[in-house]
Design an enzyme around this catalytic site. Structure first.
Site, mmCIF file in Angstrom:
data_model
loop_
_atom_site.group_PDB
_atom_site.id
_atom_site.type_symbol
_atom_site.label_atom_id
_atom_site.label_comp_id
_atom_site.label_asym_id
_atom_site.label_seq_id
_atom_site.Cartn_x
_atom_site.Cartn_y
_atom_site.Cartn_z
ATOM 1 N NE ARG A 1 -3.720 -0.668 0.002
ATOM 2 C CZ ARG A 1 -4.920 -0.724 0.564
ATOM 3 N NH1 ARG A 1 -5.224 -1.718 1.362
ATOM 4 N NH2 ARG A 1 -5.829 0.175 0.314
ATOM 5 C CE1 TYR B 1 -13.949 -5.655 1.101
ATOM 6 C CE2 TYR B 1 -12.164 -6.982 0.224
ATOM 7 C CZ TYR B 1 -12.609 -5.984 1.066
ATOM 8 O OH TYR B 1 -11.732 -5.307 1.866
ATOM 9 N NE ARG C 1 -4.295 2.617 2.899
ATOM 10 C CZ ARG C 1 -4.408 1.533 3.615
ATOM 11 N NH1 ARG C 1 -3.355 0.944 4.106
ATOM 12 N NH2 ARG C 1 -5.591 1.028 3.860
ATOM 13 N NE ARG D 1 -8.934 9.484 -3.358
ATOM 14 C CZ ARG D 1 -10.176 9.938 -3.282
ATOM 15 N NH1 ARG D 1 -10.530 11.014 -3.926
ATOM 16 N NH2 ARG D 1 -11.063 9.296 -2.543
ATOM 17 C CG ASP E 1 -9.045 -1.410 -4.248
ATOM 18 O OD1 ASP E 1 -8.425 -0.794 -3.372
ATOM 19 O OD2 ASP E 1 -9.844 -2.330 -3.993
HETATM 20 O O1 CP3 Z 1 -0.078 -1.341 -2.650
HETATM 21 C C1 CP3 Z 1 -0.410 -0.293 -3.232
HETATM 22 O O2 CP3 Z 1 -0.125 0.835 -2.800
HETATM 23 C C2 CP3 Z 1 -1.162 -0.360 -4.555
HETATM 24 C C3 CP3 Z 1 -2.528 0.083 -4.502
HETATM 25 C C4 CP3 Z 1 -3.560 -0.710 -3.723
HETATM 26 C C5 CP3 Z 1 -4.769 -0.120 -3.254
HETATM 27 N N1 CP3 Z 1 -5.540 -1.112 -2.749
HETATM 28 C C6 CP3 Z 1 -5.131 1.314 -3.379
HETATM 29 C C7 CP3 Z 1 -6.179 1.864 -2.501
HETATM 30 C C8 CP3 Z 1 -3.599 -2.078 -3.389
HETATM 31 C C9 CP3 Z 1 -2.549 -3.172 -3.589
HETATM 32 C C10 CP3 Z 1 -4.866 -2.317 -2.784
HETATM 33 C C11 CP3 Z 1 -5.288 -3.659 -2.354
HETATM 34 C C12 CP3 Z 1 -6.491 -3.813 -1.536
HETATM 35 N N2 CP3 Z 1 -7.665 -3.115 -1.601
HETATM 36 C C13 CP3 Z 1 -6.646 -4.827 -0.558
HETATM 37 C C14 CP3 Z 1 -5.621 -5.897 -0.227
HETATM 38 C C15 CP3 Z 1 -4.555 -5.408 0.662
HETATM 39 C C16 CP3 Z 1 -4.944 -5.266 2.093
HETATM 40 O O3 CP3 Z 1 -4.841 -4.126 2.593
HETATM 41 O O4 CP3 Z 1 -5.334 -6.252 2.728
HETATM 42 C C17 CP3 Z 1 -7.928 -4.686 0.000
HETATM 43 C C18 CP3 Z 1 -8.531 -5.529 1.086
HETATM 44 C C19 CP3 Z 1 -8.573 -3.601 -0.668
HETATM 45 C C20 CP3 Z 1 -9.944 -3.085 -0.490
HETATM 46 C C21 CP3 Z 1 -9.977 -1.652 -0.134
HETATM 47 N N3 CP3 Z 1 -9.647 -0.619 -0.980
HETATM 48 C C22 CP3 Z 1 -10.367 -1.078 1.111
HETATM 49 C C23 CP3 Z 1 -10.799 -1.874 2.323
HETATM 50 C C24 CP3 Z 1 -10.249 0.315 0.984
HETATM 51 C C25 CP3 Z 1 -10.636 1.403 1.985
HETATM 52 C C26 CP3 Z 1 -9.701 1.593 3.081
HETATM 53 C C27 CP3 Z 1 -8.235 1.721 2.693
HETATM 54 O O5 CP3 Z 1 -7.740 2.835 2.496
HETATM 55 O O6 CP3 Z 1 -7.612 0.675 2.604
HETATM 56 C C28 CP3 Z 1 -9.750 0.587 -0.309
HETATM 57 C C29 CP3 Z 1 -9.463 1.933 -0.883
HETATM 58 C C30 CP3 Z 1 -8.092 2.161 -1.398
HETATM 59 N N4 CP3 Z 1 -7.398 1.321 -2.186
HETATM 60 C C31 CP3 Z 1 -7.327 3.345 -1.152
HETATM 61 C C32 CP3 Z 1 -6.123 3.166 -1.857
HETATM 62 C C33 CP3 Z 1 -4.983 4.150 -1.969
HETATM 63 C C34 CP3 Z 1 -7.753 4.562 -0.340
HETATM 64 C C35 CP3 Z 1 -8.808 5.352 -1.032
HETATM 65 C C36 CP3 Z 1 -8.474 6.783 -1.348
HETATM 66 O O7 CP3 Z 1 -7.322 7.211 -1.510
HETATM 67 O O8 CP3 Z 1 -9.452 7.503 -1.500
#
Ligand code: CP3
Length: 349
Positions: A32, A160, A36, A45, A82
């Site tokens: 991640r 999910y 973030r 963003r 994602d």
């Molecule tokens: O690793 C990286 O930085 C690449 C980008 C990436 C994102 N999501 C961007 C994202 C990756 C590899 C993911 C994977 C992901 N997404 C997982 C598996 C990894 C883990 O954490 O267990 C899961 C379960 C998700 C589902 C998901 N997406 C959730 C639960 C959320 C909300 C909360 C959060 O921030 O994790 C997201 C949104 C998301 N995906 C954001 C980002 C940068 C944040 C949203 C934003 O910037 O508005």
């Protein structure tokens, strides 16, 4: 005239490590890392109405992918996307609720719902925006560091699709494994077929390594994980001999023997799993990735440095340094930098 860049200090250190070759130090990146934590990400963003519009804009996704490489000096880039793009491509739409997480307005309940989903190459063709983001990133990286592609593991995507978002108990998803196992397998197979087609396209578009995120692996009892998760991970790994693969099954310490038998090169570990415990179960052949507690990065620099060095010592060789899960959004950047720099200044003698 084109700008001439200096040669990279460690050409493909990450890929040499992923191949099990001896390296002078472990490579380092953070799950991640794209999005973030960086102020540059938040600025980028802010120009988009929502997360999904951002994800579907290849130039912006490529920029978010490159930011941690430029700013933190990590040894690999991971494509900004994602895991939930797969359910969407199959026909199950989701919303990303600001600072809360994903929500699916409609969830999977019965056979008709599963039958109505698209799968395989047809569904994967709807993810052209990810392939385009990979192509742009690959071009802009210009060989500086390798590019990681990824997807959710079938069990996590299944969870999910049934829960409609995160869950405290995952009881809807787990229940179906007992009450309608044939339907569960039917859906898991459709997710798997889509994921294989998707990851193939990712490699064709420039991904150097593929990581499968099984974020909810730890919710299943061992026998259920063996029946409903491992066979699908195996299908995916077997279908993609063209790239090295990492399986990160969070909380699945109980399945490390099974994961050790998968045709993947790297096994990702969460922070609950001691390196020696994982090595004994996953076997000598695997490269291990992980697993510092993400909360350690809130500590004073000297403690981060000591914990990071101790982690490297515990893993020994054949290790890719990372956290035990994704970096938390409010992590101080200085803590992240200390972690990355500590690994980069380490030297095996
Ligand atoms: O690793 C990286 O930085 C690449 C980008 C990436 C994102 N999501 C961007 C994202 C990756 C590899 C993911 C994977 C992901 N997404 C997982 C598996 C990894 C883990 O954490 O267990 C899961 C379960 C998700 C589902 C998901 N997406 C959730 C639960 C959320 C909300 C909360 C959060 O921030 O994790 C997201 C949104 C998301 N995906 C954001 C980002 C940068 C944040 C949203 C934003 O910037 O508005």
């Amino acid at each position: 005239m084109a700008e001439i860049l200096p040669p990279p200090a460690h050409p493909a250190l990450f890929l040499r490590a992923a191949a099990g070759l001896e390296t002078e130090r472990p490579p380092v990146w953070l799950m991640r890392q794209a999005g973030r934590i960086l102020p540059q990400y938040r600025a980028l963003r802010a120009g988009f109405p929502d997360f999904k519009t951002f994800v579907k804009t290849p130039e912006a996704a490529a920029e978010a992918t490159l930011q941690p490489v430029d700013e933190l000096g990590v040894d690999a880039a991971i494509i900004f996307s994602d895991i939930l793009v797969i359910p969407e491509a199959m026909g199950l739409d989701y919303e990303m609720i600001e600072s809360k997480g994903p929500r699916f307005p409609k969830v999977i309940e019965n056979q008709a719902d599963v039958t109505s989903l698209a799968a395989g190459a047809e569904a994967a063709a709807r993810l052209e925006y990810v392939y385009e983001a990979l192509r742009i990133t690959r071009r802009e990286l210009a060989g500086r560091v390798p590019l990681i592609g990824f997807a959710g593991a079938p069990w996590t995507i299944f969870a999910y699709m049934l829960e409609g978002g995160g869950s405290k108990t995952f009881s809807k998803a787990r229940r179906m494994l007992y009450t309608q196992p044939a339907l569960a397998h039917n859906l898991l197979q459709k997710i798997t077929d889509t994921t294989i087609a998707y990851l193939r396209q990712q490699v064709a578009s420039g991904a150097d390594l593929l990581q499968l995120f099984d974020s909810w692996a730890g919710e299943l009892p061992p026998a259920q994980y063996r029946t409903f998760a491992v066979p699908y991970l195996r299908q995916i790994c077997e279908a993609l001999p063209e790239a090295p693969k990492t399986v990160f099954a969070k909380g699945a310490w109980f399945a490390l023997e099974d994961i050790g038998e998968l045709p993947c090169e790297v096994v990702g570990l969460d922070w609950n799993t001691p390196p020696a415990f994982a090595r004994a179960r996953a076997g000598e052949a695997k490269v291990l990735q992980g697993n510092l507690d993400p909360c350690c990065l809130y500590a004073p620099p000297a403690l981060i440095e000591a914990e990071t060095r101790e982690m490297i010592r515990q893993f020994g060789r054949r290790h890719i340094a990372n956290l035990g899960h994704g970096v938390y959004p409010d992590t101080p950047l200085d803590g992240v930098r200390v972690f990355v720099e500590t690994v980069k200044s380490f030297q095996w003698t």
